[in-house]
Design a protein around this motif. Structure first.
Motif, short mmCIF file in Angstrom:
data_model
loop_
_atom_site.label_atom_id
_atom_site.label_comp_id
_atom_site.label_asym_id
_atom_site.label_seq_id
_atom_site.Cartn_x
_atom_site.Cartn_y
_atom_site.Cartn_z
N VAL A 62 1.46 0.94 1.26
CA VAL A 62 0.76 0.67 0.01
C VAL A 62 1.58 -0.22 -0.91
O VAL A 62 1.06 -1.05 -1.63
CB VAL A 62 0.36 1.99 -0.69
CG1 VAL A 62 -0.26 1.72 -2.04
CG2 VAL A 62 -0.60 2.78 0.18
N SER A 63 2.92 -0.11 -0.85
CA SER A 63 3.75 -0.89 -1.76
C SER A 63 3.71 -2.39 -1.44
O SER A 63 3.81 -3.21 -2.34
CB SER A 63 5.19 -0.38 -1.75
OG SER A 63 5.78 -0.58 -0.49
N THR A 64 3.56 -2.79 -0.19
CA THR A 64 3.47 -4.20 0.14
C THR A 64 2.02 -4.66 0.23
O THR A 64 1.75 -5.84 0.32
CB THR A 64 4.15 -4.53 1.49
OG1 THR A 64 3.47 -3.82 2.53
CG2 THR A 64 5.61 -4.18 1.47
N SER A 65 1.09 -3.73 0.26
CA SER A 65 -0.34 -4.01 0.31
C SER A 65 -0.79 -4.63 1.62
O SER A 65 -1.86 -5.21 1.70
CB SER A 65 -0.78 -4.89 -0.86
OG SER A 65 -0.46 -4.27 -2.07
N LEU A 66 0.01 -4.54 2.67
CA LEU A 66 -0.37 -5.05 3.98
C LEU A 66 -0.71 -3.87 4.89
O LEU A 66 0.00 -2.88 4.93
CB LEU A 66 0.76 -5.86 4.60
CG LEU A 66 1.10 -7.16 3.88
CD1 LEU A 66 2.33 -7.80 4.51
CD2 LEU A 66 -0.08 -8.12 3.92
N PHE A 67 -1.79 -4.03 5.64
CA PHE A 67 -2.26 -2.95 6.49
C PHE A 67 -2.70 -3.48 7.84
O PHE A 67 -3.14 -4.62 7.97
CB PHE A 67 -3.43 -2.22 5.82
CG PHE A 67 -3.02 -1.49 4.59
CD1 PHE A 67 -2.59 -0.19 4.66
CD2 PHE A 67 -3.03 -2.13 3.37
CE1 PHE A 67 -2.18 0.47 3.52
CE2 PHE A 67 -2.62 -1.48 2.23
CZ PHE A 67 -2.20 -0.17 2.31
N ASN A 68 -2.60 -2.62 8.85
CA ASN A 68 -3.14 -2.92 10.16
C ASN A 68 -4.64 -2.70 10.08
O ASN A 68 -5.10 -1.62 9.76
CB ASN A 68 -2.54 -2.00 11.21
CG ASN A 68 -1.04 -2.14 11.32
OD1 ASN A 68 -0.51 -3.23 11.17
ND2 ASN A 68 -0.36 -1.04 11.60
N CYS A 69 -5.39 -3.73 10.37
CA CYS A 69 -6.85 -3.68 10.31
C CYS A 69 -7.40 -3.79 11.73
O CYS A 69 -7.26 -4.83 12.36
CB CYS A 69 -7.37 -4.82 9.44
SG CYS A 69 -9.17 -4.92 9.36
#
Length: 180
Positions: A62-69
């Motif tokens: 959540v802190s970098t706002s990047l997620f595996n989609c």
């Protein structure tokens, strides 16, 4: 994640943030500035500079706002704003998983619901435990010019739910002390 992937990830984060500040069209914007239709994001075919197909190989962060989609053709790395704004849907995450500020997770059912349902006086909206908050359970404040009791999990989450923002820092207005 290999060290050589870090510049590409940082570039994706920066460009995605700039994209959301400058554009209102519903397309995926690649690092090179090319816009592609959403159905081409993470479809297994590189349609621009490859940033539409960066394999998701990081832990949700959540802190970098990047997620595996995860989508039909694989898993790719995606900035959460695409998910929170309803532009791209992922099979493996919901709006609460990525920390979308307009949603929160019910404590009992783990259902993800819109924050606007808090204290809206409609028993069909929100979480099942919403009914307990008006009876003394929760954090008392003014929301939408009405007395409200927020669920405890909405305190200190950097989203202002009370009219005066007291839930963000939980400052006792009568004593002037922080209640942490």
């Amino acid at each position: 994640m290999a060290n050589q992937d870090l510049p590409m990830l940082l570039s994706l984060m920066l460009f995605t943030l700039l994209y959301f500040k400058s554009s209102s069209n519903a397309a995926f914007t690649c690092n090179d500035g090319t816009s592609i239709p959403l159905f081409k994001f993470c479809d297994g075919i590189s349609d621009c500079d490859g940033s539409d197909e960066i394999n998701g190989s990081i832990s949700h962060n959540v802190s970098t706002s990047l997620f595996n989609c995860t989508r039909r053709h694989g898993t790719c790395l995606l900035h959460r704003d695409y998910i929170c704004n309803g532009i791209i849907f992922c099979n493996n995450v919901n709006l609460c998983d990525v920390g979308c500020p307009n949603y929160y997770q019910c404590m009992n059912t783990k259902q993800c619901v819109r924050r606007e349902t808090i204290c809206d006086e409609n028993p069909c909206n929100g979480c099942a435990e919403d009914d307990g908050w008006p009876n003394g359970i929760g954090f008392k404040c003014i929301r939408n010019s009405r007395e409200c009791r927020l669920p405890q999990q909405l305190l200190w989450d950097n989203v202002q739910d009370c009219d005066n923002g007291i839930d963000v820092c939980y400052q006792n207005a009568s004593m002037g002390k922080t209640g942490r």
